[in-house]
Design an enzyme around this catalytic site. Structure first.
Site, PDB file in Angstrom:
ATOM      1  N   HIS A 172     -38.284 -22.988  -3.982  1.00  0.00           N
ATOM      2  CA  HIS A 172     -38.312 -24.175  -3.107  1.00  0.00           C
ATOM      3  C   HIS A 172     -38.428 -25.431  -3.947  1.00  0.00           C
ATOM      4  O   HIS A 172     -39.177 -25.486  -4.915  1.00  0.00           O
ATOM      5  CB  HIS A 172     -39.382 -24.074  -2.018  1.00  0.00           C
ATOM      6  N   ASP A 198     -45.204 -24.697  -8.898  1.00  0.00           N
ATOM      7  CA  ASP A 198     -45.051 -24.414  -7.463  1.00  0.00           C
ATOM      8  C   ASP A 198     -44.166 -25.472  -6.847  1.00  0.00           C
ATOM      9  O   ASP A 198     -44.654 -26.465  -6.375  1.00  0.00           O
ATOM     10  CB  ASP A 198     -46.443 -24.378  -6.820  1.00  0.00           C
ATOM     11  N   GLU A 212     -40.959 -25.904   1.693  1.00  0.00           N
ATOM     12  CA  GLU A 212     -41.861 -24.756   1.852  1.00  0.00           C
ATOM     13  C   GLU A 212     -43.265 -25.269   2.147  1.00  0.00           C
ATOM     14  O   GLU A 212     -44.003 -24.679   2.920  1.00  0.00           O
ATOM     15  CB  GLU A 212     -41.893 -23.908   0.572  1.00  0.00           C
ATOM     16  N   GLU A 213     -43.619 -26.391   1.520  1.00  0.00           N
ATOM     17  CA  GLU A 213     -45.017 -26.834   1.541  1.00  0.00           C
ATOM     18  C   GLU A 213     -45.498 -27.290   2.911  1.00  0.00           C
ATOM     19  O   GLU A 213     -46.623 -27.042   3.295  1.00  0.00           O
ATOM     20  CB  GLU A 213     -45.223 -27.984   0.535  1.00  0.00           C
TER      21      GLU A 213
END
Lengths: 345, 345
Positions: A290, A302, A336-337
């Protein structure tokens, strides 16, 4: 948040690329098994010599934090499409997706106010999707809980107060992601639970095993029918401090101010590129990460790592001149977050 | 040099302690297997909550680099004995061992001297046990080799020159310790090989996959019957630089000066402490690490970690009140880096 660690980084690229070429067209009379061993070895050696994923990662990180709806997210999408084209990927394209648009705004501040302990400044960070405080901030007494069960037994004690969720991650879980998962509900659901108990705001201990002074953010949501109250995180060190002050002075107050806002949703994009299969191009092997990250960090791990790994796997296969039977596609998913829209739309 | 990585740190303590208590005296009617599961879980939880190995490590590192024969090595031995006694270990004692005493001295300096490329300062580090240069240093032409085989084919070309060992670690070996092992002979045996070829000194590329400007040290030895010539390392970045200069100007010279000295051997000590077994005290389960480190680093990882892990395993067993059948002993060995005397004497 994606589960991955630095030590698995290179290995992951190798496995991704190797798995993807298990569909390479046979070029000679050699048995498939022997040929695949050679292919895997050639991918592995090239990857370890060139470490190209780091160059891709550097390009992505150069755009900065990439929260959905931000100019940096748009710039990252554009940069990765340019990058995939420069690497010679086929069918490089953007897939539209509607994403939420929450902004932190300016001026987050907090403090512990106690006649006994003095006035202690505390860094606060609005949790993603939280409403802001009124412009003058919120000042109220504090009730500390370590679990949701504890909150439920408080009766009237949370009414009119700030609920302080101080549940630490469990250090005895060797898999730290289990410890993270066990504590994450405080952040995602703390505001709703606090509001149901009559609280005026939620203050949440950051999700990390370390004791430091860096408040983390993350996502949260509100319920229909429950009053929306502001929610912030404080660092683990600040959480320990606040807890200690409350032990000495149960009447201590916490004051904080945030300025976040939720704007109208906007159109963003997933980025994709591929190597077309020569035998069954309609069958697709998909590698993905992502592309979005929180606004407080460029998200190298991330999930910049996942994006770079996906692109690198294709780069290695392509530059080695391998001809896969099936199409191999890299997709950098948006969001995604803070909602996951790119993976659903 | 010991093989270990940070990510295995906590797990290693747990496994050490758990393995050691597989000799705990049975206290109830429960099956051994079920009881051992509980014991292992209790050790694991206590270890993960308390992280006591880090406190032990901090005590050790506070003494600084601990090369055999140095005052810091003696201080570390004394500090760890005090620490083991404070933790309540039994039979805490020092075991004498004779160790070599090599000192780096003051004033290491180097430079590339080339009319074409200019004069370029280069950090040098004497390799452990190397003799020093004359006080005015050594200045000579340079012959670059990447393997010992290449050196053997040079014929007279190394005569009167500095032999520059520029064999990089192989990045395609996933296990970096294999890559380290493959390149380490340049450092340990480069001076002898260079002298046999008629060289006046050896300059060795540092053993790391990274490109940085930090020359490493390590150990080397001389042969009887081969002239002793000085040997230094340079950083990986400096090695790339020197190689590039030599490509453009094969007549470029290297100049360096070192001041190391080998003094008379001295008495040092292994440190040990134990938990006495209650059934078979004469049978010993031994956990160990090496307490010495090179003079350029406090050796947190190599091998402060091993020392701290060994002590922590005993601390956890002791503080849980476990009564092992056999004696469990922690030994901090003196001198792994520069000769291994503590493990042999």
């Amino acid at each position: 948040m994606r589960r991955s660690t630095g030590s698995r980084w290179v290995a992951w690229v190798m496995v991704s690329a190797a798995a993807a070429v298990l569909c390479v067209v046979s070029l000679g009379g050699q048995s498939d098994e022997g040929r695949y061993d050679q292919v895997v070895a050639s991918i592995s050696k090239k990857g370890l010599r060139e470490l190209g994923a780091y160059a891709t990662l550097a390009k992505l990180l150069a755009e900065g934090p990439r929260l959905t709806g931000s100019p940096q997210a748009d710039a990252a999408v554009a940069a990765m499409a340019v990058h995939m084209r420069a690497l010679g990927f086929e069918n490089v394209r953007l897939e539209p997706t509607t994403v939420g648009h929450w902004i932190r705004g300016e001026g987050e501040e907090g403090q512990i106010v106690s006649p006994l302990a003095g006035t202690i400044p505390v860094k606060v960070r609005a949790i993603g999707n939280s409403i802001a405080t009124p412009s003058q901030g919120i000042t109220a007494g504090v009730v500390e809980v370590r679990t949701f069960q504890e909150l439920e037994t408080l009766g009237d004690k949370a009414r009119g107060r700030i609920v302080f969720f101080n549940g630490a991650m469990d250090p005895t879980l060797i898999d730290a992601f289990q410890a993270y998962g066990g504590a994450a509900r405080q952040r995602s659901g703390g505001a709703v639970a606090a509001a149901k108990a009559g609280g005026v705001a939620a203050v949440v201990r950051s999700l990390t095993l370390g004791i430091d002074d860096d408040p983390h953010t993350g996502t949260m949501s509100y319920d229909e029918g429950t009053p929306k109250i502001p929610a912030v995180t404080i660092s683990t060190a600040a959480a320990e401090r606040l807890s200690e002050v409350l032990r000495r002075d149960p009447e201590a107050k916490f004051r904080f101010r945030t300025s976040s806002r939720t704007l109208a949703p906007v159109t963003s994009h997933n980025v994709m590129g591929e190597i077309r299969g020569v035998k069954k191009p309609e069958e697709v092997i998909l590698l993905g990460g992502h592309i979005d990250s929180w606004d407080l960090s460029p998200g190298a791990h991330d999930d910049g790592a996942g994006c770079a790994q996906s692109i690198e796997a294709l780069r290695l296969i392509k530059d080695l001149g391998l001809k896969p039977k099936r199409t191999i596609r890299a997709v950098l998913f948006m969001d995604e977050e803070n909602g996951g829209s790119g993976g659903r739309d």
